[in-house]
Design an enzyme around this catalytic site. Structure first.
Site, PDB file in Angstrom:
ATOM      1  N   GLY A 133       0.838  -1.201   0.000  1.00 26.42           N
ATOM      2  CA  GLY A 133       0.000   0.000   0.000  1.00 26.42           C
ATOM      3  C   GLY A 133       0.865   1.239   0.000  1.00 26.42           C
ATOM      4  CG  ASP A 176       0.873  11.432  10.824  1.00 22.62           C
ATOM      5  OD1 ASP A 176       1.329  10.814   9.854  1.00 22.62           O
ATOM      6  OD2 ASP A 176      -0.265  11.979  10.829  1.00 22.62           O
TER       7      ASP A 176
END
Ligand SMILES: Nc1nccn2c1c(-c1ccc(Oc3ccccc3)cc1)nc2[C@H]1C[C@@H](O)C1
Length: 274
Positions: A17, A136
């Protein structure tokens, strides 16, 4: 760097991915003792590292990350510093939680999501106890080692906090994940455990909406206006228990940093759910 891996010991396999900072492939890693381990490799976009200072940031972060070990964190094996740079980490066979939620939607039971939320909280409490700010945290960075085992990944933006500082001021060239940012992140580029707590609340909102986009269709400026000036917050997802919304999400979105719970405190809340 304490954990250098030679690229000739890596056999790249299929793409897994697109992560932040670069694409992710499965790979076979031949260790010194000749054993072969299946790993995930993040191939860093060299332009991201070409900016002044980032290479040394990167090496510093990797060195510090190697020491962080917890069952709810993706384990870092090492880095390959021939171009393109590659981060070699533990493979999470079931991929990202976000992809699974969007595919399965409401077939994922609330109890499973609560267990995932608790495990993310445990991983974040470990980082907090080691004075590491993730910066994050989002559902896109939560991976599935098994249906009942999540791991926080992509500490890419994470910075250690020096003993005498309790926040990190963002430097110019890094991306800002607006919908996950607390007001002080958007206004002062100030990141801390308290801003990680805010992001944790947004991450839970993503889990309980089965992968909806927080503040979809809003610009960074509009999001700041809503959360900073108008006191608006993301609405309770229908599948989210009232307690979780009131006691976890809403508290983690307190405007004042000092009113937000620590991850240590949040883990106690989840113990109550046992
Ligand atoms: N380890 C993985 N296993 C299976 C699928 N994966 C992994 C990572 C991944 C995430 C982060 C990462 O780099 C790190 C990890 C920890 C700390 C710092 C950087 C490497 C791979 N990314 C994915 C895919 C990309 C898609 O979003 C899910």
């Amino acid at each position: 760097v304490s954990c250098l891996i030679n690229s000739r010991d890596l056999t790249l396999k299929e793409k897994l991915g697109q992560g932040s900072f670069g694409e992710v492939l499965k790979a076979e890693w031949k260790k010194e003792d000749g054993s072969i381990t299946e790993v995930a490799v993040k191939i860093l976009k060299t332009d991201a590292l070409a900016l002044p200072g980032t290479f040394s940031d990167f090496v510093k972060e990797v060195n510090a990350m190697v020491g962080l070990k917890h069952s709810n964190l993706i384990k870092l094996h090492g880095v390959s510093l021939s171009l393109p740079y590659m981060i070699v980490v533990e493979l999470a066979p079931l991929g990202s939680v976000l992809d699974r939620l969007r595919k399965e939607c409401s077939l994922t039971s609330v109890l499973v999501i609560l267990e995932w939320a608790k495990q993310v909280c445990n991983g974040m409490a470990y980082l907090e106890s080691h004075r590491w700010v993730h910066r994050d945290l989002a559902a896109r960075n939560i991976l599935l080692a098994a249906v009942d085992k999540v791991k926080i990944g992509d500490f890419g933006l994470m910075k250690s906090i020096e003993a005498n500082e309790d926040c990190y001021v963002m430097s110019e060239h890094k991306m800002i994940p607006f919908p996950w940012c607390a007001p002080e992140c958007l206004k002062l580029r100030k990141f801390s455990h308290a801003s990680d707590c805010w992001a944790y609340g947004v991450t839970l909102w993503e889990l309980f909406t089965f992968g909806e986009h927080p503040w979809a269709g809003h610009s960074g400026a509009q999001i700041l206006q809503k959360i900073d000036q108008e006191g608006q917050r993301l609405p309770k997802p229908p599948a989210c228990p009232q307690d979780v919304y009131q006691l976890v999400m809403h508290m983690s979105w307190s405007h004042r940093e000092q009113d937000r719970p620590t991850f240590a405190a949040l883990t106690k809340f989840f113990q109550g759910f046992e």
